[in-house]
Design a protein around this motif. Sequence first.
Motif, PDB file in Angstrom:
ATOM      1  N   ILE B 106       0.808  -1.078   0.039  1.00  0.00           N
ATOM      2  CA  ILE B 106      -0.014  -0.061   0.164  1.00  0.00           C
ATOM      3  C   ILE B 106       1.114   1.282  -0.002  1.00  0.00           C
ATOM      4  O   ILE B 106       1.796   1.350   0.872  1.00  0.00           O
ATOM      5  CB  ILE B 106      -0.760  -0.133   1.159  1.00  0.00           C
ATOM      6  N   TRP B 108       1.086   4.336   1.477  1.00  0.00           N
ATOM      7  CA  TRP B 108       0.591   5.201   2.540  1.00  0.00           C
ATOM      8  C   TRP B 108       1.132   6.541   2.611  1.00  0.00           C
ATOM      9  O   TRP B 108       2.306   6.673   2.148  1.00  0.00           O
ATOM     10  CB  TRP B 108       1.297   4.258   3.792  1.00  0.00           C
ATOM     11  N   GLU B 269      -6.766  -6.045   0.176  1.00  0.00           N
ATOM     12  CA  GLU B 269      -6.434  -5.363  -1.072  1.00  0.00           C
ATOM     13  C   GLU B 269      -7.228  -4.274  -1.800  1.00  0.00           C
ATOM     14  O   GLU B 269      -6.960  -3.263  -2.133  1.00  0.00           O
ATOM     15  CB  GLU B 269      -5.742  -6.367  -1.937  1.00  0.00           C
ATOM     16  N   THR B 272      -7.995  -0.859   0.070  1.00  0.00           N
ATOM     17  CA  THR B 272      -7.052   0.074   0.185  1.00  0.00           C
ATOM     18  C   THR B 272      -6.844   0.268  -1.494  1.00  0.00           C
ATOM     19  O   THR B 272      -6.108   1.257  -1.799  1.00  0.00           O
ATOM     20  CB  THR B 272      -5.625  -0.535   0.579  1.00  0.00           C
ATOM     21  N   SER B 273      -7.755  -0.162  -2.584  1.00  0.00           N
ATOM     22  CA  SER B 273      -7.489   0.246  -3.789  1.00  0.00           C
ATOM     23  C   SER B 273      -8.391   1.426  -4.195  1.00  0.00           C
ATOM     24  O   SER B 273      -9.019   1.868  -3.152  1.00  0.00           O
ATOM     25  CB  SER B 273      -8.087  -0.862  -4.660  1.00  0.00           C
ATOM     26  N   VAL B 294      -4.237   6.590   2.029  1.00  0.00           N
ATOM     27  CA  VAL B 294      -3.651   6.128   1.092  1.00  0.00           C
ATOM     28  C   VAL B 294      -3.146   7.368  -0.025  1.00  0.00           C
ATOM     29  O   VAL B 294      -4.182   8.173  -0.213  1.00  0.00           O
ATOM     30  CB  VAL B 294      -4.376   5.124   0.331  1.00  0.00           C
TER      31      VAL B 294
END
Lengths: 598, 334
Positions: B106, B108, B269, B272-273, B294
């Motif tokens: 990710i 961040w 996944e 956080t996409s 993100v």
Amino acid sequence: MVQKFDAAAGGIGSSGWARGRLPALARLGGPLAVYAVFALLIGLPLALVLLQAVVPGLFAVDGAQGLFSAEPLARVFSSPYVAGSILHSLELGLLAALTTTMLGGAFAVLVQRCDIPLRGPLSLVPWLVFLTPSYLKALAWVLLMSSGGYLAQLGLLPPWLGASFFGLAGLVFVHTLSLFPLAAFIIGSALAGLGSELEDAARLSGAGPLRIWLRVNGPLLAPAIVLSFIATFAEVLSDFGLASTIARMSSFGVLTYGIYAAASDYPVDFPAAGAQALVLLALVLLVVVADRLLRRRADPRLISGRARPARRYRLGAWRWLAFAMALLVAFLALILPLGAIAVRALTSTLGNGLAPDNFTLANLGAALSLHTAANEGLMRSLFYAGFAAVIASTLALLLSAQLDRSSPVMRTAVLGLSLGAVAIPGIVLGFGYILVWNRLPGFRNWPFPHYGDGSLLVMGYVAAALPYCLVVILSAVGQLAPSLTDAARISGVGAVRRLISVTLPLILLSVVTAFLLTFIRTVFELPMSQMLIPQSGPPAPTLILKLFSHDRDGLACAIALAAMAAAGGGAALIWYPLKRFIAFGRPQGTPAASGEPA
Amino acid sequence: MTIKTTLGLALSLTVLSIAAPACAADLVLYDALDFAGPVAKAFQAKTGLTVDIVEPGSTGETLGKIAAEGNNPQFDIVWLDGSAVMERMAADHVLQPVPTDEFDKIAWTDLGKSLIPQSHAFLPTGTSTTAIEVNTKKVKADKMPKSWADLQGFAGSVAAKDPNLSGPAYQWLAGLFQTNGVDAGKELLAKTLTNKSLSGLSSGGKVNKAVLTGDASVGINQDSAIFSKIAAGEPVVAVYPSEGSVSLPQGLGISARTQHMDAARKFIEFVTSADGQAAMQNGDDTDFFYIPIVKGVNPKPGRETSIAYTHLDDATASAHETEWKQWYKEKFVQ
């Protein structure tokens, strides 16, 4: 079953089957079945929660420890908060039970025995009030009485009234208006069974109306009045809807809120929850036992199949005053709170109140559109509630028939258990259900009912409703003169046929009452729905609550309105055709059971 | 027909109708966040994996259910506000650490990086903080509070959540003690929270209600709840205290007993996409107004993000948790 009944009744007409070694077993079989149902539905789950008050490590995540410890109980009882909330609960329960029984009794007498106008519509009021769950009524009164609420916005709320509302006075007021239907049902059904023979006899002997009520009707109604007092007391003690809103806002701590607070964290303070639940149960059982000790006389059995309907009193000009009082109750208990909920459902924000541009149909639209989460939750709840109602009322009928033949001790025990169960906060029972069906070896792998499925939720609903069904049906069965079934039994009619052909028709309206009460209450039952929420999707109450706690009370109010309309409509569809059918099937004037709407 | 037969019949009837083939979903998600539903729907549309969502109510109620399930948890994933409680569940082996490679995948932001727990007990998906909610109809523009200390001027009219019932509220309390000092903080609260009927509320919704109905002039509330009310047209504003704000991460945790690790990884996944983050903003309730952590994801319009953060010393906060919660309960709740 035949044999069980016969054996219990002294064995008249016993067949060969019952002779030999079996009678003892048969005698025991009935009570055992009753105890087994109670143990599985209520006893075991409750015991697991209560047990943790003294065995705190019982369900520790890192392995169970069966060590006894008095530490949690000592900790809970040394807390000034718990002592305070016991006093608060007691004070509130006793006061509200008194006012509720008075209001409900007066309402029943007014509607059933006086010639006030619009009796039909008025007799519907208790049912409609009963349809509204307590958390909605509490929210409605918060919306109405807060310092920035609707009544203040309309300039109808003097500040002193708003301030004093959030305290004991307001709690008693809202509980009374919210629970009076229960008292009206219990006292009303006894009133209906009273008939007029005794009253006529008293009148012919020269007694005036006051004397008749004090000396004849009053004592005959006493068991119902006491039952109503105990039932409302238990209801108030176990209530969470008002405890978490008005009581919380008044910092009037009660036991149910203490249990909730202890149970809403990770890890749960089980000992504190268990100990406070223990106190709650002890309070209710004390009242039940005290009642039995004070009133050893057997309850009168009144429905003999010969009772004549009572005359209505002609009140003359006074009837308008009585009518106005009944209307006022209807307005405060039903129209005003429902109005507040409807206004909230139809407005977009609370702060902007009744301003014209604040009104919207968006919330109702979202609740009524098909394939929305709100609508699916609603349909799910109606389905589960229908199921739970069928099972609970059937079970209660079977248990009542069984209990009616049992010893008075057994009846008292079951009545006590039932009322105790009414007083168990649903959240405690819900926790117990998770512990039994998700933690106990042997239970957790059973395919049915299974934790996480709809089946366990329905079982939980049945457990929550069974005490009520039992109280309603048991009181109707209790009024039947034993001579009715004795005659059939001596003629060789089997127990099941006696139940279906003799007992059931006489108490059918009570059974249907129990069914509809369960149905309506279950549609809105909150704690079980929350704890046993099926993985396949939430029922309506959890959705409504979630929307409230996520501050979308507009949509929550809209779903609640739709649910009330659906549950009420469904109940009416069952009730009115059935009542016609029964009226058709029996001679006019046969007393009806329960506080049925006309 | 005996009672037993009748019972049997009733039960089997129920079996037939309710035990209709309960197709097990690929994932069971326990949560108390508004956006979980839309996210699960989008996840299902994208991956074809089914998600059963279980939302018993508030965070406290969800935690109560998880606690009752104990060492036989029925969820695969839990998604909640608050980091301390996730750490506690991980310490009890109710949760297992989120695999390290999931964190590495990710992008961040700096804020996001600062929220990653060393234990990997949970994966942060966004954050929010605590602010002062002010009813603009009750408080004039020149009288606005600017700091926690200014709340003394509103003594008796301040709505606050009970840290015993709300994870975010404990985070606020610990943060206040950190920025203002424990003794000074206690003294400040004693002078401010003089109305017990307002200082022990159980949810952010109730703080909102108290402020909106005018029972309270100001409230101490999660800022995303305030922005959601502002977006709905309610007359409130969010004021960030000059002492600095403590972050309240939303965390995703994985059950220690899950049989669906692959699906759980795919869910993480997806969340956080870009698609997942868009689904997390696809609504108007409180939690949709989170602060993204993100890179490349913007918050919902109207959501303030330039906030002066201070970082909570987790060790101190958890060491004093029982003591401070008890103190709060005795002073302001009971």
